[in-house]
Every structure is written in C-alpha cells, then in structure tokens.
Motif scaffolding. Structure first.
Motif, mmCIF file in Angstrom:
data_model
loop_
_atom_site.group_PDB
_atom_site.id
_atom_site.type_symbol
_atom_site.label_atom_id
_atom_site.label_comp_id
_atom_site.label_asym_id
_atom_site.label_seq_id
_atom_site.Cartn_x
_atom_site.Cartn_y
_atom_site.Cartn_z
ATOM 1 N N ILE A 12 -32.876 -32.112 0.800
ATOM 2 C CA ILE A 12 -33.371 -33.268 1.026
ATOM 3 C C ILE A 12 -34.645 -34.099 0.760
ATOM 4 O O ILE A 12 -34.453 -35.408 0.481
ATOM 5 C CB ILE A 12 -33.415 -33.290 2.987
ATOM 6 N N LEU A 13 -35.540 -33.006 0.467
ATOM 7 C CA LEU A 13 -36.870 -33.555 -0.320
ATOM 8 C C LEU A 13 -37.083 -34.617 -1.457
ATOM 9 O O LEU A 13 -36.981 -35.303 -1.668
ATOM 10 C CB LEU A 13 -37.283 -32.380 -0.318
ATOM 11 N N LEU A 14 -35.899 -33.295 -2.404
ATOM 12 C CA LEU A 14 -35.715 -33.722 -3.934
ATOM 13 C C LEU A 14 -34.537 -35.189 -4.318
ATOM 14 O O LEU A 14 -35.213 -35.851 -4.707
ATOM 15 C CB LEU A 14 -34.809 -32.912 -4.023
ATOM 16 N N PHE A 15 -33.551 -35.154 -2.839
ATOM 17 C CA PHE A 15 -33.310 -36.451 -2.847
ATOM 18 C C PHE A 15 -33.805 -38.097 -2.525
ATOM 19 O O PHE A 15 -33.793 -38.954 -2.501
ATOM 20 C CB PHE A 15 -31.951 -37.025 -1.450
ATOM 21 N N GLY A 16 -35.330 -37.480 -1.379
ATOM 22 C CA GLY A 16 -36.256 -38.593 -0.919
ATOM 23 C C GLY A 16 -36.448 -39.168 -2.345
ATOM 24 O O GLY A 16 -36.788 -40.045 -2.175
#
Length: 142
Positions: free
Chosen positions: A127-131
């Motif tokens: 999720i963080l990398l997607f953000g």
C-alpha cells in the motif's frame, strides 16, 4: 443452456483465432503472465511453502491471480486517470503491469532478506509503495 451442439462447441476456427491472437500479441501475453501470475506465485511460495507444494497448478494460478489482481486494477485505475497523455489502452495496461511487478518485487525482496516480515507488514508495504507511485506518477512520465 445451449441446445444446438454445433453452436456450443469451440470450433477449430475459434481456436485458430485464439492462437493467432496470442501470436500477434505475444509481448502483451508475456507481460500479463509476468505481471499477474509470477508475483502471486512468489508471494505464496515465500509466505506458505506448504500450501505452495500442496496446491495443484490450476488452484495455485487462481490464487496467484487473486493476490495480484487487486493491486493491478488499482494501479491501472491510477494510470488511466492520471496520465497526461492519451496512450493506447494496451500501453496503459503494460505500464500498470510493470509497476505491479516492481511493487511486488520490492516487497518480495524485503521478505527474502527479512524472514520475520508478516503478511500484514507485507500488505502495508504494498500500500505504501502504491501510494508513492500514485503521487509521483505524473512527475515520472513527464
């Protein structure tokens, strides 16, 4: 329900069309397989090797597709909405699949080196990398 047996069968022409489609779009087919199936199979292997060994191939591929399709659809949504250019749909799909591969690759490498990484931490990392990707996508492609 189909009552006409001739119309229900997949004929030779249909199979020829499918083979021809795969031949014409071999790069797209390879990217889809790499972008959706390989990250999912790798995730199952790293987190639950017993499940990986016990599942038959079809069930493993379905599970792998289920694991990575959510992130791919979300990334595809960002690519389509935030793209300042009018790329063809297949190019947008390839961009989304490549980003999906990169996100999973980073998290899978973290899992390889940090064996105690839990599934919750793995998901938070995705999720963080997607953000990071979604906020920087417009700057990357300019």
């Amino acid at each position: 329900m189909c009552y006409n047996v001739e119309k229900c069968r997949i004929g030779e022409r249909d199979m020829e069309k499918l083979v021809e489609f795969f031949k014409d779009n071999i790069l797209s087919v390879i990217i889809v397989v790499l972008g959706i199936l390989i990250p999912g199979v790798s995730t199952v292997f790293l987190f639950n090797r017993e499940l990986f060994i016990n599942l038959d191939v079809i069930k493993l591929l379905i599970l792998s597709a289920c694991i990575t399709t959510n992130s791919f659809v979300t990334i595809m949504f960002v690519v389509v909405l935030k793209s300042p250019f009018d790329y063809p749909k297949y190019v947008q799909m390839q961009i989304a699949l490549m980003v999906n591969i990169l996100i999973f690759l980073v998290m899978l490498l973290i899992k390889v080196f940090w064996r105690n990484l839990s599934i919750e931490q793995f998901i938070i990392g995705i999720i963080l990398l997607f953000g990071v990707f979604s906020f920087s996508y417009r700057k990357i492609i300019k």
